[in-house]
Design a protein around this motif. Structure first.
Motif, mmCIF file in Angstrom:
data_model
loop_
_atom_site.group_PDB
_atom_site.id
_atom_site.type_symbol
_atom_site.label_atom_id
_atom_site.label_comp_id
_atom_site.label_asym_id
_atom_site.label_seq_id
_atom_site.Cartn_x
_atom_site.Cartn_y
_atom_site.Cartn_z
ATOM 1 N N ALA A 256 -7.558 9.243 69.693
ATOM 2 C CA ALA A 256 -8.383 9.711 68.573
ATOM 3 C C ALA A 256 -9.849 9.830 68.956
ATOM 4 O O ALA A 256 -10.675 10.189 68.101
ATOM 5 N N GLY A 257 -10.172 9.548 70.213
ATOM 6 C CA GLY A 257 -11.544 9.712 70.671
ATOM 7 C C GLY A 257 -12.367 8.456 70.702
ATOM 8 O O GLY A 257 -13.579 8.510 70.948
ATOM 9 N N PRO B 101 -7.144 7.648 58.734
ATOM 10 C CA PRO B 101 -7.660 8.708 59.617
ATOM 11 C C PRO B 101 -9.165 8.900 59.516
ATOM 12 O O PRO B 101 -9.835 9.128 60.532
ATOM 13 N N GLN B 102 -9.725 8.813 58.306
ATOM 14 C CA GLN B 102 -11.164 8.981 58.144
ATOM 15 C C GLN B 102 -11.924 7.844 58.818
ATOM 16 O O GLN B 102 -12.920 8.075 59.506
ATOM 17 N N VAL B 103 -11.442 6.630 58.610
ATOM 18 C CA VAL B 103 -12.092 5.475 59.221
ATOM 19 C C VAL B 103 -12.002 5.557 60.750
ATOM 20 O O VAL B 103 -12.977 5.295 61.461
ATOM 21 N N LEU B 104 -10.859 5.945 61.249
ATOM 22 C CA LEU B 104 -10.667 6.032 62.690
ATOM 23 C C LEU B 104 -11.581 7.090 63.305
ATOM 24 O O LEU B 104 -12.201 6.861 64.352
ATOM 25 N N ALA B 105 -11.663 8.251 62.674
ATOM 26 C CA ALA B 105 -12.532 9.310 63.196
ATOM 27 C C ALA B 105 -13.993 8.887 63.166
ATOM 28 O O ALA B 105 -14.758 9.140 64.109
ATOM 29 N N HIS B 106 -14.389 8.249 62.089
ATOM 30 C CA HIS B 106 -15.769 7.746 61.972
ATOM 31 C C HIS B 106 -16.052 6.705 63.045
ATOM 32 O O HIS B 106 -17.088 6.754 63.730
ATOM 33 N N PHE B 107 -15.125 5.772 63.232
ATOM 34 C CA PHE B 107 -15.313 4.732 64.239
ATOM 35 C C PHE B 107 -15.401 5.339 65.642
ATOM 36 O O PHE B 107 -16.240 4.929 66.457
ATOM 37 N N ALA B 108 -14.538 6.311 65.926
ATOM 38 C CA ALA B 108 -14.562 6.957 67.237
ATOM 39 C C ALA B 108 -15.931 7.563 67.507
ATOM 40 O O ALA B 108 -16.486 7.426 68.614
ATOM 41 N N ARG B 109 -16.494 8.224 66.514
ATOM 42 C CA ARG B 109 -17.825 8.821 66.714
ATOM 43 C C ARG B 109 -18.877 7.751 66.943
ATOM 44 O O ARG B 109 -19.771 7.909 67.798
ATOM 45 N N MET B 110 -18.800 6.640 66.215
ATOM 46 C CA MET B 110 -19.789 5.576 66.411
ATOM 47 C C MET B 110 -19.689 4.977 67.812
ATOM 48 O O MET B 110 -20.701 4.612 68.417
ATOM 49 N N THR B 111 -18.471 4.861 68.338
ATOM 50 C CA THR B 111 -18.347 4.331 69.704
ATOM 51 C C THR B 111 -18.935 5.299 70.719
ATOM 52 O O THR B 111 -19.492 4.874 71.742
ATOM 53 N N ARG B 112 -18.845 6.592 70.441
ATOM 54 C CA ARG B 112 -19.438 7.574 71.357
ATOM 55 C C ARG B 112 -20.966 7.523 71.287
ATOM 56 O O ARG B 112 -21.650 7.705 72.308
ATOM 57 N N ILE B 113 -21.501 7.294 70.098
ATOM 58 C CA ILE B 113 -22.951 7.134 69.957
ATOM 59 C C ILE B 113 -23.412 5.899 70.721
ATOM 60 O O ILE B 113 -24.406 5.935 71.459
ATOM 61 N N TYR B 114 -22.686 4.803 70.541
ATOM 62 C CA TYR B 114 -23.025 3.569 71.263
ATOM 63 C C TYR B 114 -23.028 3.813 72.777
ATOM 64 O O TYR B 114 -23.975 3.428 73.482
ATOM 65 N N LEU C 93 -22.281 8.599 54.737
ATOM 66 C CA LEU C 93 -21.488 7.998 55.792
ATOM 67 C C LEU C 93 -21.573 8.858 57.049
ATOM 68 O O LEU C 93 -21.433 10.086 56.994
ATOM 69 N N GLY C 94 -21.838 8.217 58.164
ATOM 70 C CA GLY C 94 -21.985 8.924 59.422
ATOM 71 C C GLY C 94 -23.415 9.208 59.805
ATOM 72 O O GLY C 94 -23.680 9.640 60.931
ATOM 73 N N SER D 120 -29.942 13.603 71.802
ATOM 74 C CA SER D 120 -28.595 13.982 72.228
ATOM 75 C C SER D 120 -27.523 13.345 71.353
ATOM 76 O O SER D 120 -26.376 13.820 71.305
ATOM 77 N N VAL D 121 -27.883 12.280 70.658
ATOM 78 C CA VAL D 121 -26.941 11.601 69.763
ATOM 79 C C VAL D 121 -26.519 12.518 68.619
ATOM 80 O O VAL D 121 -25.381 12.456 68.127
ATOM 81 N N ILE D 122 -27.433 13.395 68.180
ATOM 82 C CA ILE D 122 -27.152 14.254 67.027
ATOM 83 C C ILE D 122 -25.947 15.148 67.294
ATOM 84 O O ILE D 122 -25.197 15.510 66.371
ATOM 85 N N LYS D 123 -25.727 15.506 68.542
ATOM 86 C CA LYS D 123 -24.670 16.449 68.883
ATOM 87 C C LYS D 123 -23.285 15.802 68.944
ATOM 88 O O LYS D 123 -22.292 16.507 69.126
ATOM 89 N N ILE D 124 -23.236 14.492 68.832
ATOM 90 C CA ILE D 124 -21.949 13.797 68.949
ATOM 91 C C ILE D 124 -21.161 13.922 67.649
ATOM 92 O O ILE D 124 -21.704 13.705 66.581
#
Length: 674
Positions: free
Chosen positions: A271-272, A546-559, A651-652, A670-674
């Motif tokens: 899921a990313g 699914p919404q929580v998972l997608a949101h979490f995946a994006r936050m891990t990419r930002i981190y 959220l997000g 560059s974080v904005i593009k994630i």
């Protein structure tokens, strides 16, 4: 270039006055004593302490509290007595930047010292405080314990926790107390003692320090700015190694689902989700209690629950993912290691010389006695070294440092009441010794919730303990910000928390909003780590929505995208002892409006983070410090400092700003593009 030379020691100067004295610290008045307004009181007390599963009921019957009105000044020392002509009851020796205590009167077991204060002064510290960052106006007992559920005596959840198991907390309860505070007058004071003590900041013209023993000394630190003051405290209490590079690759995903944990991890990755580690508390197996599923406290891999675990750990490492576990300093009496430890004399005893057994909630355990050097060495080498590090673990939660019972007998003969506060430090030292024995400092990562003076030298990472799974003011998401800021001022550079909280009782369960808001904050902290909580099946998990998972995946990419910045902050922590999460005043010392802010923080010098910590809010009002222009990360809007702003915070898009002139601008954008 930043000046990284160590600050010079603070200078104490004693000046005799009519009927008393003034003691100054680099020109700051810290003690003022007059016969009609003494700064020192001494006496005796008879305490009552009861422990129940890490929670304490403590009260004191004060037999004597006598003002020591007469102060005789001699060369480098002050002798205190009740009146002229009487023998000295206490002496203070001025030794550099410290006051050393001597008690000719052996009957004294209570001491109260009044430190001079200004009416508009602010104070911070006290270890890891979760309710109030600015401590002024309140009293704070300093005793390591379970913080308790809810931590608010007016709330229903705390009331019910008290009734059900004496487990409700209060605003001052903390796993990690420390008798150290910093003042807005740009000095710090530390009490060197392990006894129960309290800081009382309720008076307008003094701070009262209460100690249930004669402390070894008072130590003072002074500096022209807060950054140097924090650096001086880090020099005193110890520096932590850098964060391991592997941690910055993504989140440490906490799952305790046995063999199924690996499949769930793979679903998250698909899921990313960026993953740096898989943390399985239940690697040692489970037992089931009324509180929920509990771990089997024997500290060996349970290959029934995790078949072929050693090989699975190695395979994960090949993919760049580390495996983490769990350990604490107690051994269940129905496990395999308890008989070995008991036979060798490694366990604390009771008053009859028998092995002391502690009820941890429907199972009993022995206390490994770390005052016995052989027991400490055995636990470090056998339990952590062989069973964990040699097995392939790269980290673990080192839990329950606050649980030393006050009625056990220890090998070194010291009263457990005097060692209780120090116990987390001994526990941290055992863990650090195991890591060092394998030359893994800066690579293996253990994290603790309990602490006391000196834990900084051994523990590489704090976590905020067991918050409730909610947005509550005293036990929810916002409290881990306060915890990071208060502990960070005392030399603890790295702090993190259980994403989504931990404690779920009386029908209190996670919401999707809570998990997502917590993940947003965690993306701007040193470590992202999830936890399934004490009741996993009753609470929402990240991979179930699914919404929580997608949101979490994006936050891990930002981190992970911010890793270069975090790596620089980690190196600064090594060099100067500065925390990664910082109160606003640390870089804006002349902006007094920042002194009491505890729900936003600086992530290093260049990012300002103001998490949304109230349920249902999609806007956030916050203060931007003076002497800087701030760029809103998500819109690019520029805001002048020195005023409050309100920003949309769906959220997000948590409220995050960066300094307009930062050298990291391209990285942040560059974080904005994630």
């Amino acid at each position: 270039m930043t000046d990284t030379s160590p600050p010079r020691p603070a200078g104490l100067a004693l000046r005799a006055e009519a009927d008393g004295f003034d003691l100054t610290l680099d020109g700051r008045l810290v003690l003022r004593h007059r016969a009609d307004d003494p700064c020192l009181f001494a006496g005796r007390g008879e305490e009552r302490m009861e422990m129940y599963r890490g929670n304490f009921d403590i009260e004191d019957y004060v037999v004597e509290r006598s003002p020591l009105r007469h102060a005789a000044i001699e060369a480098g020392r002050i002798a205190f007595s009740s009146r002229p002509g009487e023998p000295a009851r206490l002496r203070l020796h001025i030794e550099g930047n410290a006051l050393r205590f001597e008690a000719p009167d052996a009957s004294i077991n209570r001491l109260w010292l009044r430190v001079w204060a200004e009416a508009d002064e602010h104070v911070w510290g006290g270890g890891e405080q979760m309710s109030y960052f600015d401590m002024r106006g309140r009293r704070f007992p300093l005793w390591t314990s379970e913080p308790g559920v809810g931590r608010d005596k007016t709330s229903e959840i705390t009331f019910r926790a008290d009734v059900a198991g004496r487990a409700g907390g209060d605003y001052h309860n903390t796993n990690y107390p420390q008798p150290t505070f910093l003042s807005s007058r740009r000095y710090a004071l530390h009490v060197e003692t392990s006894a129960y003590c309290a800081f009382d900041f309720r008076a307008s013209d003094f701070h009262e320090i209460e100690v249930w023993a004669i402390p070894e000394r008072l130590e003072f630190f002074a500096a022209p700015d807060f950054l140097e003051l924090v650096e001086a405290l880090s020099n005193r209490f110890g520096r932590q190694p850098p964060l391991p590079d592997w941690v910055m690759e993504g989140a440490i995903v906490g799952l305790k689902d046995g063999e199924a944990s690996f499949a769930r991890l793979e679903t998250m990755r698909e899921a990313g989700v960026r993953v740096s580690g898989l943390w399985c508390e239940d690697w040692v197996g489970l037992r089931h209690t009324s509180f929920g599923a509990r771990l089997f406290w024997d500290w060996r891999a349970d290959e029934g629950r995790y078949p072929n675990l050693r090989a699975r750990i190695a395979a994960l490492r090949e993919e760049g993912i580390r495996f983490l576990g769990y350990v604490n300093p107690y051994l269940c009496n129905d496990g395999t290691q308890f008989p070995e430890a008991e036979a060798a004399g490694y366990l604390a005893t009771d008053g009859m010389g028998r092995t002391a057994l502690v009820d941890f909630g429907e199972f009993d355990c022995g206390v490994v006695d770390f005052t016995n050097p052989e027991a400490a060495a055995w636990f470090a080498e056998t339990v952590i070294g062989r069973n964990m590090l040699d097995y392939g673990l790269s980290g673990w939660m080192a839990d329950f440092g606050e649980y030393l019972p006050i009625d056990v007998h220890l090998a070194n003969g010291v009263d457990a009441k005097l060692l209780h506060n120090r116990w987390p430090v001994l526990w941290a030292e055992v863990n650090a010794r195991a890591v060092s024995s394998r030359s893994l400092s800066g690579d293996a990562l253990f994290f603790m919730r309990a602490g006391y003076t000196g834990v900084q030298s051994h523990c590489p990472l704090l976590w905020g303990g067991d918050q409730s799974v909610d947005f509550s003011r005293h036990d929810g998401l916002v409290t881990v910000i306060c915890a990071a800021l208060s502990s960070g001022l005392l030399g603890n550079a790295y702090h993190h928390s259980d994403i989504g909280g931990y404690t779920s009782l009386f029908g209190n369960v996670r919401t999707a909003e809570l998990v997502m808001r917590w993940a947003e904050m965690a993306a701007f902290t040193p470590v992202m780590r999830t936890h399934e909580g004490n009741r996993p099946r009753q609470n929402l998990q990240i991979d179930q929505d699914p919404q929580v998972l997608a949101h979490f995946a994006r936050m891990t990419r930002i981190y992970a995208r911010l890793a270069p910045y975090l790596r620089d902050l980690s190196q600064e922590a090594v060099q100067r002892g500065l925390p990664v999460q910082r109160p606003l005043f640390l870089h804006f010392p002349d902006d007094a409006r920042t002194y009491a802010i505890q729900d936003s923080y600086l992530y290093g010098p260049d990012l300002l983070v103001a998490p949304v910590w109230r349920a249902g809010e999609t806007q956030r009002r916050l203060y931007l410090p003076q002497e800087a222009d701030w760029v809103h990360l998500w819109t690019g809007d520029v805001h002048a400092g020195g005023r409050e702003v309100t920003v949309e915070s769906p959220l997000g898009a948590p409220p995050v700003f960066f300094r307009k002139d930062t050298q990291y601008q391209n990285l942040f954008l560059s974080v904005i593009k994630i």
